[in-house]
Scaffold this motif. Structure first.
Motif, PDB file in Angstrom:
ATOM      1  N   PRO A  91       5.400   7.272  -1.173  1.00 39.70           N
ATOM      2  CA  PRO A  91       5.195   6.316  -2.336  1.00 39.70           C
ATOM      3  C   PRO A  91       3.853   6.217  -2.943  1.00 39.70           C
ATOM      4  CG  PRO A  91       5.207   4.984  -0.425  1.00 39.70           C
ATOM      5  CD  PRO A  91       5.304   6.498   0.233  1.00 39.70           C
ATOM      6  N   SER A  92       3.510   7.349  -3.700  1.00 42.46           N
ATOM      7  CA  SER A  92       2.112   7.502  -4.020  1.00 42.46           C
ATOM      8  C   SER A  92       1.799   6.650  -5.369  1.00 42.46           C
ATOM      9  CB  SER A  92       1.956   9.030  -4.683  1.00 42.46           C
ATOM     10  OG  SER A  92       3.017   9.342  -5.859  1.00 42.46           O
ATOM     11  N   ALA A  93       3.026   6.001  -5.878  1.00 41.84           N
ATOM     12  CA  ALA A  93       2.635   4.850  -7.008  1.00 41.84           C
ATOM     13  C   ALA A  93       3.579   3.912  -7.028  1.00 41.84           C
ATOM     14  CB  ALA A  93       2.668   5.696  -8.182  1.00 41.84           C
ATOM     15  N   LEU A  94       3.272   2.662  -7.244  1.00 38.45           N
ATOM     16  CA  LEU A  94       3.873   1.402  -7.327  1.00 38.45           C
ATOM     17  C   LEU A  94       3.966   0.585  -8.629  1.00 38.45           C
ATOM     18  CD1 LEU A  94       2.650   0.299  -3.704  1.00 38.45           C
ATOM     19  CD2 LEU A  94       4.861   1.553  -4.294  1.00 38.45           C
ATOM     20  N   ALA A  95       5.068  -0.345  -8.850  1.00 42.08           N
ATOM     21  CA  ALA A  95       5.102  -0.937  -9.953  1.00 42.08           C
ATOM     22  C   ALA A  95       6.049  -2.097  -9.785  1.00 42.08           C
ATOM     23  CB  ALA A  95       5.477  -0.281 -11.277  1.00 42.08           C
ATOM     24  N   PHE A  96       5.551  -3.298 -10.215  1.00 42.34           N
ATOM     25  CA  PHE A  96       6.379  -4.464 -10.053  1.00 42.34           C
ATOM     26  C   PHE A  96       7.409  -4.872 -11.259  1.00 42.34           C
ATOM     27  CE2 PHE A  96       2.592  -5.525  -7.529  1.00 42.34           C
ATOM     28  CZ  PHE A  96       3.114  -6.006  -6.377  1.00 42.34           C
ATOM     29  N   SER A  97       8.637  -5.249 -11.045  1.00 40.38           N
ATOM     30  CA  SER A  97       9.452  -6.119 -11.982  1.00 40.38           C
ATOM     31  C   SER A  97       8.565  -7.144 -12.849  1.00 40.38           C
ATOM     32  CB  SER A  97      10.704  -6.530 -11.632  1.00 40.38           C
ATOM     33  OG  SER A  97      10.377  -7.648 -10.637  1.00 40.38           O
TER      34      SER A  97
ATOM     35  N   THR B  32      10.951  -7.681  -7.755  1.00 45.76           N
ATOM     36  CA  THR B  32      11.381  -6.206  -7.212  1.00 45.76           C
ATOM     37  C   THR B  32       9.933  -5.372  -7.221  1.00 45.76           C
ATOM     38  OG1 THR B  32      13.487  -6.582  -7.892  1.00 45.76           O
ATOM     39  CG2 THR B  32      12.689  -4.425  -7.447  1.00 45.76           C
ATOM     40  N   LEU B  33       9.676  -4.367  -6.081  1.00 40.53           N
ATOM     41  CA  LEU B  33       8.822  -3.431  -6.402  1.00 40.53           C
ATOM     42  C   LEU B  33       9.319  -2.263  -6.336  1.00 40.53           C
ATOM     43  CD1 LEU B  33       5.804  -2.988  -5.782  1.00 40.53           C
ATOM     44  CD2 LEU B  33       6.173  -2.464  -3.335  1.00 40.53           C
ATOM     45  N   TYR B  34       9.074  -1.300  -7.294  1.00 37.85           N
ATOM     46  CA  TYR B  34       9.613   0.107  -7.514  1.00 37.85           C
ATOM     47  C   TYR B  34       8.240   1.075  -7.069  1.00 37.85           C
ATOM     48  CZ  TYR B  34      12.613  -2.491 -10.351  1.00 37.85           C
ATOM     49  OH  TYR B  34      13.590  -3.248 -10.986  1.00 37.85           O
ATOM     50  N   ALA B  35       8.775   2.135  -6.417  1.00 39.71           N
ATOM     51  CA  ALA B  35       8.024   3.244  -6.079  1.00 39.71           C
ATOM     52  C   ALA B  35       8.711   4.396  -6.199  1.00 39.71           C
ATOM     53  CB  ALA B  35       8.091   3.200  -4.085  1.00 39.71           C
ATOM     54  N   VAL B  36       7.731   5.533  -6.565  1.00 44.38           N
ATOM     55  CA  VAL B  36       8.110   7.013  -6.639  1.00 44.38           C
ATOM     56  C   VAL B  36       8.083   7.575  -5.319  1.00 44.38           C
ATOM     57  CG1 VAL B  36       7.179   7.239  -9.133  1.00 44.38           C
ATOM     58  CG2 VAL B  36       5.627   7.831  -7.117  1.00 44.38           C
ATOM     59  N   SER B  37       8.785   8.473  -4.966  1.00 46.83           N
ATOM     60  CA  SER B  37       8.487   9.287  -3.701  1.00 46.83           C
ATOM     61  C   SER B  37       8.122  10.730  -4.243  1.00 46.83           C
ATOM     62  CB  SER B  37      10.072   9.392  -3.008  1.00 46.83           C
ATOM     63  OG  SER B  37      10.200   8.415  -2.219  1.00 46.83           O
ATOM     64  N   GLU B  38       6.735  10.903  -4.094  1.00 46.89           N
ATOM     65  CA  GLU B  38       6.041  12.364  -4.717  1.00 46.89           C
ATOM     66  C   GLU B  38       6.664  13.442  -3.821  1.00 46.89           C
ATOM     67  OE1 GLU B  38       1.716  14.122  -5.895  1.00 46.89           O
ATOM     68  OE2 GLU B  38       2.283  11.677  -5.795  1.00 46.89           O
TER      69      GLU B  38
ATOM     70  N   ILE C 288       0.832  -1.365   0.096  1.00 42.53           N
ATOM     71  CA  ILE C 288       0.064  -0.019  -0.112  1.00 42.53           C
ATOM     72  C   ILE C 288       0.931   1.042  -0.120  1.00 42.53           C
ATOM     73  CG2 ILE C 288      -2.011   1.237   1.095  1.00 42.53           C
ATOM     74  CD1 ILE C 288      -2.463  -1.620   2.563  1.00 42.53           C
ATOM     75  N   GLY C 289       0.756   1.936  -1.153  1.00 44.49           N
ATOM     76  CA  GLY C 289       1.367   3.243  -1.169  1.00 44.49           C
ATOM     77  C   GLY C 289       0.525   4.471  -0.403  1.00 44.49           C
ATOM     78  N   THR C 290       1.207   5.229   0.287  1.00 42.19           N
ATOM     79  CA  THR C 290       0.683   6.339   1.159  1.00 42.19           C
ATOM     80  C   THR C 290       1.244   7.734   0.721  1.00 42.19           C
ATOM     81  OG1 THR C 290       2.314   6.225   2.887  1.00 42.19           O
ATOM     82  CG2 THR C 290       0.701   4.701   2.850  1.00 42.19           C
ATOM     83  N   LEU C 291       0.525   8.644   1.077  1.00 39.40           N
ATOM     84  CA  LEU C 291       0.993  10.239   1.360  1.00 39.40           C
ATOM     85  C   LEU C 291       0.682  10.630   2.561  1.00 39.40           C
ATOM     86  CD1 LEU C 291      -0.202  11.491  -2.250  1.00 39.40           C
ATOM     87  CD2 LEU C 291       2.127  11.312  -1.581  1.00 39.40           C
ATOM     88  N   ASP C 292       1.870  11.342   3.157  1.00 35.61           N
ATOM     89  CA  ASP C 292       1.661  11.785   4.597  1.00 35.61           C
ATOM     90  C   ASP C 292       1.389  10.503   5.372  1.00 35.61           C
ATOM     91  OD1 ASP C 292       2.245  14.347   3.879  1.00 35.61           O
ATOM     92  OD2 ASP C 292       0.209  14.982   3.401  1.00 35.61           O
ATOM     93  N   GLY C 293       1.663   9.489   5.185  1.00 38.93           N
ATOM     94  CA  GLY C 293       1.513   8.271   6.054  1.00 38.93           C
ATOM     95  C   GLY C 293       2.624   7.655   6.513  1.00 38.93           C
ATOM     96  N   ASP C 294       2.677   6.320   6.363  1.00 38.88           N
ATOM     97  CA  ASP C 294       3.939   5.645   7.147  1.00 38.88           C
ATOM     98  C   ASP C 294       4.794   4.955   6.027  1.00 38.88           C
ATOM     99  OD1 ASP C 294       2.849   6.037   9.948  1.00 38.88           O
ATOM    100  OD2 ASP C 294       1.402   4.503   9.424  1.00 38.88           O
TER     101      ASP C 294
END
Length: 337
Positions: free
Chosen positions: A41-47, A52-58, A11-17
């Protein structure tokens, strides 16, 4: 998968944990851990191998992070790199590269992916623009087409979807074609029909889905009809956030902030038809995802923060009442491993 009945969910979050880890059992979610070092991490994607999981940091200075999930319940950060732009909001894997869309400055960037799933330094970056428009591009999403030849980039501020050429060796990006949408549509996300011949583009500023024909040889989109995705009596304004297609290609699911509902649309030979709007059980719904077999829909409600799950009838596409929820501060993305 930890057993036939359980599945790991990120689960990606904003202003979360940070990046939150949960398990799903018979549809219900239980939070088990969090990685606070993966910020915003507002968006996630798998290899491709889903190891592997990829995340942006917004963030104003964006970051992309590779997370080792070979042990799904014990994720560990592999690498983090500057994303190459400001305010990244979406990412996807394209061959041996990670591509990222940046909302704040409109840049689409690529990073090489190493054999172990880690990320190399920035490979290339392209600013989306329409000469003479004077508008901020606000790139919101990047999606490879089903053939793996083209990259589609959604530019909310330019009311356009760009088709980009992609150099698999260097990660370089270049504009190939563009489909314009009516002014103030504010396209946010799109999804391909499973047959690969059609694209459904979701507007954020005007709550619509626009159907487009996709020609993969030429790399072009041809705009078709638009339909409203909100139900009767929906408040004004509303801001659609996510669009997902069922695996059988018969239904679309759209989350709408303000209405705080999921719209269910039946896909036919013409424009999709709205058949149901179902409350999400929270406020400001962002991402949504269908579970295995299509019997559950999971919705990330950003305010005040929860993930809810709704039963789904695969035959009719319709959603039942909310079956449960789990508290996750700032929930905005749900990714099922």
């Amino acid at each position: 998968m930890t057993s036939p009945e359980t599945q790991t969910v990120y689960i990606g979050t904003l202003d979360g944990d940070g990046l939150v880890v949960a398990t799903a059992r018979d549809g219900a979610l239980t939070v088990t851990a969090a990685l606070p070092e993966v910020r915003e991490p507002s968006a996630l994607a798998f290899s491709a191998d889903r190891a592997t999981l990829y995340a942006v940091s917004e963030l104003p200075d964006g970051v992309v992070t590779a997370v080792d999930i070979s042990d799904p319940q014990r994720p560990a950060v592999l690498t983090a790199q500057p994303s190459g732009g400001a305010g990244p909001t979406h990412l996807d894997v394209f061959g041996d590269h990670l591509v990222t869309a940046h909302y704040s400055d409109g840049v689409v960037a690529s990073h090489p992916i190493d054999a172990d799933g880690s990320l190399g330094p920035l490979g290339a970056a392209l600013l989306l623009e329409v000469p003479g428009s004077g508008a901020s591009p606000h790139a919101h999403q990047v999606v490879p087409d089903p053939t793996g030849r083209w990259l589609l980039a959604v530019a909310l501020g330019l009311d356009a979807v760009f088709v980009l050429r992609f150099d698999r060796a260097t990660g370089a990006l270049a504009e190939h074609s563009r489909m314009d949408l009516p002014a103030k549509t504010g396209p946010r996300h799109l999804v391909f029909h499973p047959d690969g011949t059609r694209v459904f583009v979701l507007g954020e500023l005007t709550p619509t889905i626009t159907t487009a024909d996709w020609e993969p040889v030429a790399g072009t989109l041809t705009r078709g009809e638009s339909v409203t995705v909100t139900g009767p009596g929906a408040p004004d304004p509303t801001y659609p956030a996510e669009i997902a297609a069922s695996g059988d290609g018969r239904f679309l699911y759209v989350t709408t902030r303000g209405e705080d509902a999921v719209g269910v649309l039946r896909i036919g030979p013409g424009a999709p038809q709205l058949v149901q709007t179902s409350p999400t059980g929270g406020a400001w719904p962002r991402h949504c995802a269908l579970g295995p077999g299509g019997t559950w829909l999971y919705v990330a409600n950003q305010r005040p923060g929860s993930v809810t799950w709704l039963p789904r009838d695969p035959a009719t596409g319709r959603l039942g009442p909310i079956a449960g929820e789990v508290t996750v501060r700032g929930a905005c993305w749900v990714a099922l491993a």
